[in-house]
Design a protein around this motif. Sequence first.
Motif, mmCIF file in Angstrom:
data_model
loop_
_atom_site.group_PDB
_atom_site.id
_atom_site.type_symbol
_atom_site.label_atom_id
_atom_site.label_comp_id
_atom_site.label_asym_id
_atom_site.label_seq_id
_atom_site.Cartn_x
_atom_site.Cartn_y
_atom_site.Cartn_z
ATOM 1 N N THR A 183 0.688 -1.336 0.051
ATOM 2 C CA THR A 183 -0.014 0.001 -0.005
ATOM 3 C C THR A 183 0.807 1.276 -0.059
ATOM 4 N N ILE A 184 0.773 2.067 -0.997
ATOM 5 C CA ILE A 184 1.502 3.140 -1.108
ATOM 6 C C ILE A 184 0.829 4.630 -0.740
ATOM 7 N N GLN A 185 1.800 5.446 -0.526
ATOM 8 C CA GLN A 185 1.326 6.881 -0.030
ATOM 9 C C GLN A 185 0.425 7.374 -1.482
ATOM 10 N N ASN A 220 -4.232 2.796 -4.437
ATOM 11 C CA ASN A 220 -2.778 2.784 -3.826
ATOM 12 C C ASN A 220 -2.221 1.280 -3.430
ATOM 13 N N ALA A 253 2.804 3.251 2.462
ATOM 14 C CA ALA A 253 1.703 3.816 3.688
ATOM 15 C C ALA A 253 1.704 2.921 4.739
ATOM 16 N N LYS A 263 1.894 8.986 -5.283
ATOM 17 C CA LYS A 263 2.928 8.479 -5.376
ATOM 18 C C LYS A 263 3.022 7.280 -6.586
#
Length: 96
Positions: free
Chosen positions: A9-11, A49, A84, A14
């Motif tokens: 899970t990314i910010q 995300n 994240a 981004k």
Amino acid sequence: MIGICAQFTIQAGKNAEFEALLTEFVTTVKAKEPGATVYQLCKSAKAENDYFMLELYADQAALDAHGKTEHMAALVAKIGGFLAAPPKLTQGPAVF
């Protein structure tokens, strides 16, 4: 064979940078690691995300070698700036 599913899970915001980083990494794995028989980044259809990496290795030696590569060390050094939450890994033997 050994399978791994790595979930990320990314910010927010981004995605493009994350995808560029992982595209370069996956391309390198496919070119330099014949024991990594499947290595594919996928994006969740439900969450913008969320991503997951599908990995399949010929054997334990191939998996061990993957973890010791320069490109893996470089990815580990950079990926934290995108996450994240900590990645979630699921690993096990291929059934057939």
